[in-house]
Write a protein that holds these residues in place. Structure first.
Motif, PDB file in Angstrom:
ATOM      1  N   PRO A 148     -74.592  19.042 -17.608  1.00 42.24           N
ATOM      2  CA  PRO A 148     -73.127  19.495 -17.371  1.00 42.24           C
ATOM      3  C   PRO A 148     -72.153  18.449 -18.964  1.00 42.24           C
ATOM      4  N   GLN A 149     -72.638  18.031 -19.986  1.00 39.23           N
ATOM      5  CA  GLN A 149     -71.705  17.446 -21.265  1.00 39.23           C
ATOM      6  C   GLN A 149     -71.300  18.421 -21.988  1.00 39.23           C
ATOM      7  N   TRP A 150     -71.710  19.181 -21.572  1.00 36.20           N
ATOM      8  CA  TRP A 150     -71.183  20.825 -22.244  1.00 36.20           C
ATOM      9  C   TRP A 150     -70.272  22.181 -21.544  1.00 36.20           C
ATOM     10  N   SER A 151     -69.708  22.395 -21.967  1.00 33.18           N
ATOM     11  CA  SER A 151     -68.248  23.000 -21.525  1.00 33.18           C
ATOM     12  C   SER A 151     -68.167  24.174 -22.354  1.00 33.18           C
ATOM     13  N   TRP A 152     -68.350  25.578 -20.971  1.00 29.37           N
ATOM     14  CA  TRP A 152     -67.638  26.481 -21.820  1.00 29.37           C
ATOM     15  C   TRP A 152     -66.516  26.389 -23.052  1.00 29.37           C
ATOM     16  N   VAL A 153     -66.334  27.791 -23.735  1.00 28.38           N
ATOM     17  CA  VAL A 153     -65.184  28.030 -24.950  1.00 28.38           C
ATOM     18  C   VAL A 153     -65.679  29.213 -24.309  1.00 28.38           C
ATOM     19  N   SER A 154     -66.292  30.589 -24.891  1.00 33.67           N
ATOM     20  CA  SER A 154     -66.044  31.441 -24.503  1.00 33.67           C
ATOM     21  C   SER A 154     -66.626  32.146 -23.261  1.00 33.67           C
ATOM     22  N   GLU A 155     -66.178  33.573 -22.853  1.00 37.53           N
ATOM     23  CA  GLU A 155     -66.684  34.174 -22.260  1.00 37.53           C
ATOM     24  C   GLU A 155     -67.752  35.647 -22.790  1.00 37.53           C
ATOM     25  N   TRP A 156     -68.993  35.728 -21.561  1.00 31.98           N
ATOM     26  CA  TRP A 156     -69.794  36.497 -22.048  1.00 31.98           C
ATOM     27  C   TRP A 156     -69.650  37.921 -22.440  1.00 31.98           C
ATOM     28  N   THR A 157     -70.590  37.840 -23.939  1.00 30.66           N
ATOM     29  CA  THR A 157     -70.228  39.336 -24.793  1.00 30.66           C
ATOM     30  C   THR A 157     -71.768  39.435 -25.532  1.00 30.66           C
ATOM     31  N   LEU A 190     -90.383  35.575 -17.397  1.00 29.38           N
ATOM     32  CA  LEU A 190     -90.415  34.721 -16.489  1.00 29.38           C
ATOM     33  C   LEU A 190     -89.443  34.115 -15.460  1.00 29.38           C
ATOM     34  N   ASN A 191     -88.308  34.077 -15.198  1.00 28.64           N
ATOM     35  CA  ASN A 191     -87.138  33.142 -14.986  1.00 28.64           C
ATOM     36  C   ASN A 191     -85.945  34.052 -14.993  1.00 28.64           C
ATOM     37  N   GLU A 192     -85.543  33.775 -13.967  1.00 26.95           N
ATOM     38  CA  GLU A 192     -84.530  35.082 -13.571  1.00 26.95           C
ATOM     39  C   GLU A 192     -83.022  34.175 -13.720  1.00 26.95           C
ATOM     40  N   CYS A 193     -82.023  35.314 -14.732  1.00 27.46           N
ATOM     41  CA  CYS A 193     -80.730  34.200 -15.117  1.00 27.46           C
ATOM     42  C   CYS A 193     -80.158  35.444 -15.286  1.00 27.46           C
ATOM     43  N   THR A 194     -79.479  34.914 -14.410  1.00 19.75           N
ATOM     44  CA  THR A 194     -77.501  35.633 -14.257  1.00 19.75           C
ATOM     45  C   THR A 194     -76.621  35.391 -14.712  1.00 19.75           C
ATOM     46  N   LYS A 195     -75.569  36.366 -14.869  1.00 20.14           N
ATOM     47  CA  LYS A 195     -74.393  35.743 -15.850  1.00 20.14           C
ATOM     48  C   LYS A 195     -73.715  34.667 -15.037  1.00 20.14           C
ATOM     49  N   GLY A 196     -73.746  34.839 -13.736  1.00 16.09           N
ATOM     50  CA  GLY A 196     -73.176  34.090 -12.515  1.00 16.09           C
ATOM     51  C   GLY A 196     -73.838  32.612 -12.488  1.00 16.09           C
ATOM     52  N   ASN A 197     -75.150  32.551 -12.138  1.00 16.24           N
ATOM     53  CA  ASN A 197     -75.791  31.624 -12.347  1.00 16.24           C
ATOM     54  C   ASN A 197     -76.332  30.647 -13.206  1.00 16.24           C
ATOM     55  N   THR A 198     -75.727  31.047 -14.609  1.00 17.03           N
ATOM     56  CA  THR A 198     -76.380  31.041 -15.599  1.00 17.03           C
ATOM     57  C   THR A 198     -75.371  29.223 -16.027  1.00 17.03           C
ATOM     58  N   ASN A 199     -75.627  28.341 -16.186  1.00 22.80           N
ATOM     59  CA  ASN A 199     -74.679  27.056 -16.651  1.00 22.80           C
ATOM     60  C   ASN A 199     -74.957  26.768 -18.416  1.00 22.80           C
ATOM     61  N   PRO A 200     -74.084  25.726 -18.540  1.00 17.84           N
ATOM     62  CA  PRO A 200     -74.243  24.807 -19.837  1.00 17.84           C
ATOM     63  C   PRO A 200     -75.548  24.195 -20.182  1.00 17.84           C
ATOM     64  N   PRO A 201     -76.133  23.739 -20.808  1.00 10.00           N
ATOM     65  CA  PRO A 201     -77.643  22.836 -21.234  1.00 10.00           C
ATOM     66  C   PRO A 201     -77.312  22.256 -20.193  1.00 10.00           C
TER      67      PRO A 201
END
Length: 1173
Positions: A867-876, A854-865
């Motif tokens: 702002p307290q979260w931070s990415w620790v890996s890449e998309w796989t 129902l919702n469009e989500c791309t790898k570019g516009n998807t953020n962590p849950p």
């Protein structure tokens, strides 16, 4: 900080001022001026004279006040005389304004008053359109009216030029009479005035508005006040529903009035475009028993004095909410209260002393206590203590009829004559203030008194004191006063000090309210006698009043703040007046007692009684109505502290809709939860109340930074807990819950939560946040709390239960980390030409979406849950997907949306694959990690609070589906010692242990199992018994209570296991209870709570709502109905620690003699309770 002044007027109309840079009261230069009321603003002070005229004192400044008068000379061309002033009958006037509608010949311009002088003669403006011109100032056009230009053309038939003359205001630094309106009807004699409104404009040339009240209760507004026209132009009458006694205008858009009946009116709609407002709103006085006496307003505060001289503060006042929200009683008894430029407060007490409210700040507008104003008089450097008793003697005359001065316009600028013996008689003052530059003679000595002025003659030879015939301050002396005879007394002459200036007794005498049938009042010399006997070195006193009268304008324009270093505002400085804030109990106090009383109070500010604390900020608000969007708002948290220490708080949200100022308010004691939420990547949080929970629409606000959001959450949560008496860590009986964001919430249960009747509604439950981050949490009544993070890490709560933490015994805050995977789905459709491609049908889901599509989500516009979260890996590509995948991670199906599988068939026209990316959160909380096995589910055995167990059974499932039993768990060792593996034939996905060591579990294929022979001696049990699942249903989660088992299937249906007995604990059959259930928890009292997938009637709300099953009991184990509570993002709930039972009603024996003659049997102990056998 600029130098400002505090103004004062005595009973004889003499004007005084006290500079913030000086130490002495100085009398105005105009010795003939007599005023009875003053009000001050920025750079000016207004007053009402004893002749009923209005006076203005514009303070000197480096910039002079000049006004440009202009008129236009118009001419028309004709073939005979060329351009001439002979115009056509249809043309404009030969001399007119710029529009040509009004005639303005040069000789028609007159000075508006004697305060203006012409700077020169008329001259022609040589510029055209702001640029120099060589045409002599003429502008040409084809005809009137048209666009004029300096160029003369062949068809230019008309021309004009502008004549200019300047006039200068010459009365700066002195009092000037404002001329009466002519030919318009002037207002009736005014009894009160108040200026304000200069903060309405953001322009550099701010100017105030002037309001007045006539003796007949009418309200008038002064029009035309401008920086170049300080006097204004005319008076406009404002329509009033009732008669007004007094009014007060603030620097902004606040205007309050006091009615004759003691109630209050508030003017709404005040703005720069509508300075007179639109309507009146009535506000009741602080108490029904006592009417309001006077009101004073500031930028965002309102103070009121009632007829019993109690001081009240109006909370919640703002330009969006000019009426406020409630009254707060302030300690002390005052006769007059007045608010300064920056909401500082001045007052006159019943002891005739002038006071300043200490500690008034933006965060605490009510201040903390009263301190005296200790200014000297004239050039006298000594402080004269007040007399210990009244030394005035002689018989007081009866009230006499006062002469009424004419209120017609007069060229005379003279006031009343100086009263005889004015150097001896103590004057009675009324004060106001102005944010002005002082006249600069704070230290200039005044001419010394002549020897003839010293009263050395006897009382019989002394002339009688002259009382000015003023209908303002005299009324306040005589209004509603009991006419009692006064015995004759002998006069005792006090030693005369060598001073150049008398020391008037401060009294804010204000215009009395006159009824229509009694237009003029009498003079009572008793007030003057009381003033003369109250001789003191500083301001002291107000005369008592009982009829609604105007305020004493104390500090109306004096700009000081809490950090100002002003000599006459020092709490420890010398005193010039009594500091008692209560009525004088006895006139026979000894001088020693009075001196000790003054010294004791002078050492510290007056005690705090009530106070108001405010915090303001700018946030963003997700507005409630559609289309929902973020709106910039200002918020304020207002907390009042009462004398008994109890606190009451209100949270305000101020916004503007269609240029109309509005507001929302939330009482803190009505707040049920404060939850951080994720909205458009903002640092947002939701405020729930009972009403908003029912409407499924919390108040959502967003801060600029994460720190600001956490500060507001902490502040609001502290206020909520303080108002409910909640302190310290959660109790052992607390209900624990987690949100979909991982926030941990707790609720302190009451007896009514599980009562059979009058059960506490779910929407009334208050949830507070506990630091930490978990996916699920379980507890029991012995104080054990375990949780599982999103990454499967087990955590045990390290806080203490129900005990306030001391400095040496604080809850240990440990570092807690959690990992979570974020998923997006890549979708494709097959076509005969190119095979699978990202070009779908118009009705298909987005080619990059979430799981639902129902919702469009791309790898570019998807953020962590959050702002307290931070990415620790890449998309796989994620190959661990339910249903399996092929070697590239794709899942296939016939169409969107259907069940996907991991292999392609001839009928599969769509496919998808899941991409994953890990993120990490790090925070601090009272949670200790339990390594090394990662868990997927956990369960603690529920028990009663009075239970005693050496070890508490704890069962769990690993992330691989293995069944585990934790050994050594106890309240003294909550993390336990080791894991014991329990063998199974297949992986499990849900497990729960109930009363009497009943262990139930669900395998990943949906099969239900019961573990037999579990006991304290054999904690792992012996074998698994298979339990049939409900027909054609696959269970996914269950919970076991004391005597009941509830389970949820894959279709969100709730089932109860029937036929459970001690001899046959597996039960006999499943019975359907309800649908729309996400998770279920059963407590030690067999109470049933669920996380509902949704609330009926609110389809737009996110899934996850707390819900309570009502009517559950031994005879009705499945309950009767659902009570929906807070929702929209709740993930898990545990009530397995709540064993709080409602107290049972005592058994009432039957009346009359017993039916049986047998004696009563002795009581026997059963389960710790005495019962009859």
């Amino acid at each position: 900080m600029p130098i400002t002044m505090l103004w004062a007027v005595d009973v004889y109309g003499r004007v005084y001022s006290l500079s913030t840079a000086g130490q002495r009261w100085e009398r105005a230069d105009d010795m003939l001026l007599e005023l009875k009321r003053v009000t001050a603003g920025k750079g000016r002070c207004w007053g009402i004279g004893c002749d009923h005229h209005v006076y203005l004192n514009m303070m000197p400044s480096e910039t002079s006040i000049r006004y440009r008068e202009e008129t236009y000379e118009n001419q028309r061309w004709n073939p005979v005389d060329n351009f001439t002033d002979t115009l056509l009958p249809t043309d404009r006037w030969p001399w007119s304004d710029v529009t040509g509608m009004n005639p303005q010949p040069l000789h028609s311009f007159q000075l508006p008053s004697r305060s203006w002088d012409w700077e020169g003669d008329w001259y022609v403006d040589q510029s055209c359109g702001g640029e120099p011109s060589q045409t002599g100032g003429w502008e040409y056009a084809v005809d009137f009216p048209a666009n004029f230009s300096p160029d003369k053309k062949w068809n230019s038939c008309v021309r004009r030029r502008r004549w200019i003359r300047y006039r200068r205001y010459t009365a700066q630094g002195s009092w000037a009479k404002i001329p009466l309106d002519n030919p318009r009807k002037p207002p009736l004699p005014l009894c009160d005035i108040s200026c304000g409104g200069w903060e309405l404009s953001d322009q550099s040339g701010r100017y105030p508005y002037l309001w007045g009240v006539s003796q007949q209760g009418e309200v008038w507004f002064r029009e035309g006040i401008h920086p170049r026209v300080p006097e204004g132009s005319s008076w406009e009458e404002i329509e009033m529903p009732k008669e007004v006694a007094q009014l007060s205008a603030g620097p902004g858009d606040l205007l309050w009035v006091v009615l004759w009946d003691g109630n209050l009116l508030v003017r709404t709609g005040l703005s720069l475009d509508c300075p007179t407002g639109t309507s009146w709103v009535e506000v009741e006085s602080p108490t029904k028993e006592m009417e309001a006496l006077l009101v004073s307003v500031g930028v965002s505060v309102v103070w009121v004095v009632t007829k019993d001289y109690k001081v009240w503060f109006r909370r919640g006042v703002n330009s969006h909410n000019p009426c406020g929200s409630g009254w707060i009683s302030i300690g002390g008894e005052m006769m007059v209260v007045d608010v300064g430029l920056n909401d500082q407060v001045w007052a006159v007490g019943e002891d005739r002393g002038l006071y300043f409210r200490m500690g008034v700040t933006l965060t605490e507008p009510s201040g903390s206590g009263w301190i005296p104003v200790s200014g000297q008089w004239g050039n006298n450097k000594e402080f004269i203590p007040p007399r210990k008793e009244c030394d005035f003697g002689g018989q007081l005359t009866d009230a006499s009829r006062a002469s009424v001065l004419s209120c017609t316009d007069s060229d005379s600028e003279l006031g009343l004559a100086e009263p005889p013996n004015s150097s001896k008689d103590a004057a009675v003052l009324e004060a106001a203030a102005s944010s002005v530059v002082p006249l600069g003679r704070a230290d200039t000595p005044t001419p010394p008194l002549k020897s003839d002025d010293t009263p050395s003659a006897s009382l019989q030879d002394a002339p009688k004191t002259f009382i000015p015939a003023s209908d303002s301050f005299i009324n306040s002396l005589v209004s509603d006063r009991d006419k009692t005879s006064t015995p004759q007394q002998s006069i005792t002459e006090a030693p005369q000090e060598e001073v150049e200036e008398p020391s008037p007794a401060l009294i804010a005498l204000t215009p009395g309210t006159v009824r229509p049938d009694v237009p003029w009042m009498n003079v009572d010399l008793e007030g003057a006698g009381a003033a003369r006997c109250a001789q003191a070195a500083g301001p002291s006193g107000l005369e008592k009043r009982t009829r609604p009268c105007g305020p004493g304008s104390l500090g109306g324009g004096c700009d000081v703040d809490a950090s100002s270093q002003i000599s006459w505002l020092s709490p420890t400085g010398p005193l010039t007046s009594s500091l008692s804030l209560t009525p004088v109990q006895s006139a026979a106090w000894s001088e020693q007692q009075q001196q000790e009383h003054r010294e004791e109070i002078s050492r510290k500010p007056l005690e705090r009684s009530h106070s108001v604390w405010v915090r303001k900020d700018a946030l963003r608000w997700m507005r409630d109505w559609k289309p929902q969007r973020w709106v910039d708002v200002s918020v304020a948290l207002e907390q009042s502290t009462k004398s008994d220490g109890r606190k009451d708080s209100i949270f305000f949200v101020y916004y503007t809709q269609y240029d109309e100022k509005k507001y929302l308010h939330v009482c803190i004691n009505e707040v049920t939860a404060l939850v951080p939420v994720l909205r458009d990547c903002h640092h947002a949080f939701a405020v729930y109340t009972t009403q908003r929970t029912k409407q499924r629409g919390p108040l959502v606000l967003a801060a600029q930074t994460e720190k600001d959001m956490n500060d507001w959450l902490s502040l609001l949560s502290d206020c909520c807990c303080e108002g409910r008496g909640i302190a310290g860590p959660p109790s052992r009986q607390a209900l624990w819950s987690t949100t979909s964001k991982g926030d941990i919430m707790v609720h302190e249960p009451s007896f009514s939560l599980e009562a059979a009747v009058h059960t506490l509604a779910c929407d009334l439950m208050f949830w507070r946040q506990v630091p930490g981050h978990l996916r699920c949490v379980e507890s029991n009544s012995l104080g054990l709390v375990w949780g599982v993070g999103w990454d499967g890490t087990a955590w045990v709560y390290s806080g203490r239960y129900g005990q306030p933490t001391s400095p040496g015994d604080e809850v240990q805050m440990l570092q807690q980390t959690d990992f979570r995977s974020v998923h997006v789905y890549e979708n494709q459709r097959w076509n005969p030409m190119t095979g699978y491609t990202d070009k779908g049908l118009p009705t298909d889901r987005a080619m990059w979406s979430d799981e639902s599509g129902l919702n469009e989500c791309t790898k570019g516009n998807t953020n962590p849950p959050t702002p307290q979260w931070s990415w620790v890996s890449e998309w796989t590509v994620d190959y661990n997907v339910p249903g399996g995948t092929d070697k590239e991670g794709w899942q296939y199906a016939a169409d969107f949306p259907v069940t996907f599988h991991g292999h392609k068939t001839m009928k599969d026209f769509v496919r998808r694959r899941r991409w994953t990316r890990k993120c990490k959160i790090t925070l601090r909380g009272p949670w200790q990690q339990v390594p090394p096995i990662r868990l997927s589910d956990i369960s603690l055995m529920p028990c009663l609070a009075q239970s005693s167990m050496e070890q508490v059974p704890l069962w769990a499932l690993s992330d691989k589906g293995d069944v585990l039993c934790r050994l050594g768990v106890s309240p003294q060792n909550p993390e336990g010692s080791s894991w014991l593996h329990v063998g199974t034939d297949q992986p499990f996905k849900s497990i729960s242990i109930g009363g009497a060591n009943q262990v139930w579990a669900i395998a990943k294929d949906g099969a239900v199992f019961y573990r037999g022979s579990v006991s304290p001696q054999n904690p792992a049990g012996e074998c698994w018994y298979h339990i049939p699942s409900p027909p054609r249903q696959t269970l996914r989660q269950l919970s076991v209570g004391r005597t009941s088992v509830f389970a949820v299937d894959e279709n969100s249906n709730l089932w109860i296991r029937q036929g459970l007995t001690p001899s046959y604990p597996q039960g006999s059959a499943w019975e359907l209870i309800s649908n729309n259930v996400g998770k279920v928890t059963v407590g030690p009292l067999d109470q049933v709570w669920i996380i509902a997938d949704g609330v009926p009637g609110f389809t737009s709300e996110p899934p996850g709502a707390v819900c309570h099953r009502l009517g559950v009991g031994p005879m009705q184990p499945k309950g009767q109905a659902w009570d929906f509570g807070i929702g929209g993002g709740w993930e898990h709930i545990s009530v397995r620690g709540n064993s709080v039972e409602a107290p049972r009603a005592p058994h009432v024996p039957a009346a009359g003699p017993p039916r049986s003659p047998l004696p009563p049997l002795p009581l026997t102990q059963v389960n710790g309770s005495a019962v009859g056998v």
